[in-house]
Design a protein around this motif. Structure first.
Motif, short mmCIF file in Angstrom:
data_model
loop_
_atom_site.label_atom_id
_atom_site.label_comp_id
_atom_site.label_asym_id
_atom_site.label_seq_id
_atom_site.Cartn_x
_atom_site.Cartn_y
_atom_site.Cartn_z
N UNK A 1 4.18 8.48 11.98
CA UNK A 1 4.12 7.24 12.84
C UNK A 1 3.88 6.02 11.78
N UNK A 2 4.69 5.84 10.97
CA UNK A 2 4.41 4.94 9.90
C UNK A 2 4.29 3.28 10.27
N UNK A 3 4.71 2.98 11.45
CA UNK A 3 4.63 1.84 12.03
C UNK A 3 3.05 1.26 12.18
N UNK A 4 2.45 2.45 12.35
CA UNK A 4 0.79 2.23 12.75
C UNK A 4 -0.05 1.72 11.49
N UNK A 5 0.69 2.18 10.35
CA UNK A 5 0.16 1.88 8.85
C UNK A 5 0.05 0.09 9.02
N UNK A 6 0.97 -0.25 9.41
CA UNK A 6 1.03 -1.76 9.51
C UNK A 6 -0.13 -2.41 10.35
N UNK A 7 -0.70 -1.62 11.13
CA UNK A 7 -1.77 -2.12 12.03
C UNK A 7 -3.07 -1.57 11.59
N UNK A 8 -3.08 -1.00 10.44
CA UNK A 8 -4.46 -0.54 10.01
C UNK A 8 -5.37 -1.44 9.80
N UNK A 9 -6.74 -1.26 9.74
CA UNK A 9 -7.95 -2.23 9.75
C UNK A 9 -8.52 -2.06 8.18
N UNK A 10 -8.02 -0.82 7.62
CA UNK A 10 -8.51 -0.74 6.36
C UNK A 10 -7.99 -1.82 5.34
N UNK A 11 -9.11 -2.40 4.49
CA UNK A 11 -8.74 -3.50 3.47
C UNK A 11 -7.83 -3.07 2.77
N UNK A 12 -7.67 -2.03 2.01
CA UNK A 12 -6.84 -1.72 1.07
C UNK A 12 -5.46 -1.53 1.62
N UNK A 13 -5.38 -0.90 2.85
CA UNK A 13 -3.98 -0.86 3.48
C UNK A 13 -3.52 -2.05 3.75
N UNK A 14 -4.13 -3.01 4.31
CA UNK A 14 -3.89 -4.59 4.45
C UNK A 14 -3.21 -5.05 3.30
#
Length: 439
Positions: free
Chosen positions: A202-215
């Protein structure tokens, strides 16, 4: 001592007054917009949510309360509102020609998710939501957004921001999904553990990550708006134009995706920057889900809806010290002086209630001064006093709290015609005095 379960709350007295005001105001708005109430069960088939919300979503994988009942059926406590309403729409054939199109319904319901309790986030929480089923018209999107925006304005909530995005059609998302995976794969080792798990499921959920590095990583990710079909582009542009015509301000966030798999085309969130939550927080979110009815066995009817978190809204109202008007005014308070007035006081209170007015009295044998304080605190419009002299004369002392004037009123007038007593009293004091022969 047995205590309430973690992540739940007892709601009472002053806080309950806020809840009731919000709910009553919401009902007025819903009826103005021609939404009718719908109520669905608090528990549903487990499969309903895996098929609609998505078996890779956090709700299904981490948060849902699910269990086997005594008939060996797997059930789940309701974690969100849209899927049960779509199930009811299909099961009860609410798409039939005898029902309006679109079918516009709203709900006020508790829901359940097993997550870490914190400010505005509980394991049993409550939502106000709407669903409009049967129309793909972008005006449905704009109207629902306008409804909740104006509702929050009516309540008086400040520091709000409306954020929009479009997820396009299923085919658009598939093309975007491939591009997003290709972009993210080189960063795999740098992604958070959750995002690594989601990358291919579910890669679209990566866009919604709250992790600072992910952002930081997703800042340069492909933009989903560049993958929209002409149909989805036109739909989204029309929604934006309509909101502009309604003078509703918005911003676009192409990384906003929402956490449920059934969304497509328009999605939105209403966020607050209030410090009560410590960071920018979503209090309302929703969007279009045109394929969900068909997924659950119904016709290819489109839909649009939103959910508004009531716990977070109540916290905002309290933090922003929004004045809540009294929904239930006290028309009359009867003060009884002495135990011998107990029966007469009860009869007077009941007579006032039977006439269609709200009334109260003391039940704790308190002194008159304490009773008058209660009447003042509850903003009683009139106070009726009964003591030994009043019993002998069979007449109460009636005081108009707004003017401070007092008159004597026979018990029988209270018993038989309190409406006239009250209306004459509160609208025209001169006429009231003339009616009872006073100068």
């Amino acid at each position: 001592m047995i205590q309430r379960p973690k992540g739940t709350a007892d709601i009472y007295l002053d806080e309950m007054a806020i809840w009731q005001y919000v709910e009553e105001t919401a009902r007025i708005f819903m009826h103005d917009y021609q939404y009718s109430e719908i109520r669905t069960p608090l528990f549903e088939s487990y499969d309903l949510f895996t098929r609609s919300v998505g078996d890779t979503s956090d709700i299904v994988q981490k948060e849902m309360y699910d269990f086997m009942d005594k008939g060996d059926r797997r059930l789940a406590l309701k974690p969100e509102g849209t899927a049960p309403i779509v199930r009811a729409y299909v099961e009860n054939k609410l798409f039939g020609p005898e029902y309006p199109k679109p079918l516009k319904v709203y709900y006020l319901s508790p829901m359940f998710r097993y997550e870490r309790p914190q400010g505005g986030r509980s394991r049993q929480f409550h939502q106000l939501g709407v669903e409009a089923l049967g129309s793909a018209n972008p005006a449905v999107d704009a109207e629902a957004i306008a409804l909740v925006w104006e509702l929050l304005a009516e309540i008086g909530v400040k520091d709000l921001k409306l954020v929009l995005n479009s997820l396009g059609k299923k085919e658009d998302r598939l093309r975007f999904r491939e591009a997003l995976i290709s972009y993210l794969e080189p960063f795999f080792e740098e992604l958070s553990a959750d995002s690594q798990k989601r990358l291919h499921s579910n890669p679209l959920r990566v866009l919604d990550s709250k992790d600072k590095r992910d952002k930081e990583i997703v800042k340069n990710a492909p933009n989903i708006l560049e993958f929209l079909s002409d149909e989805s582009k036109e739909h989204f542009e029309t929604v934006k134009m309509m909101l502009e015509e309604l003078n509703i301000p918005y911003t676009i966030d192409s990384n906003m995706v929402r956490g449920l798999d059934y969304y497509q085309d328009t999605i939105f969130e209403i966020m607050t920057s209030s410090k009560v939550f410590g960071a920018e927080t979503t209090i309302c979110g929703g969007g279009r889900y045109d394929g969900l009815v068909e997924e659950l066995g119904g016709p290819s009817d489109p839909g649009f809806g939103f959910g508004l978190g009531l716990e977070r809204l109540i916290l905002l109202i309290q933090k922003q010290e929004i004045e809540i008007p009294a929904l239930y005014e006290l028309d009359a308070y009867v003060v009884g002086i002495g135990e011998e007035t107990n029966v007469a006081t009860l009869k007077l209170v009941q007579a006032i209630r039977n006439a269609g007015y709200s009334a109260d009295r003391d039940y704790m044998n308190r002194k008159p001064k304490a009773q008058f304080r209660t009447a003042a605190k509850n903003e009683a419009k009139v106070v009726l006093t009964v003591g030994e002299d009043e019993l002998a004369q069979q007449a109460v002392k009636l005081k108009v709290m707004q003017t401070g004037k007092e008159v004597s009123v026979p018990f029988n007038e209270i018993y038989n015609n309190f409406e006239r007593v009250f209306n004459t009293n509160t609208t025209d004091m001169t006429a009231f005095n003339e009616f009872f022969g006073k100068e």
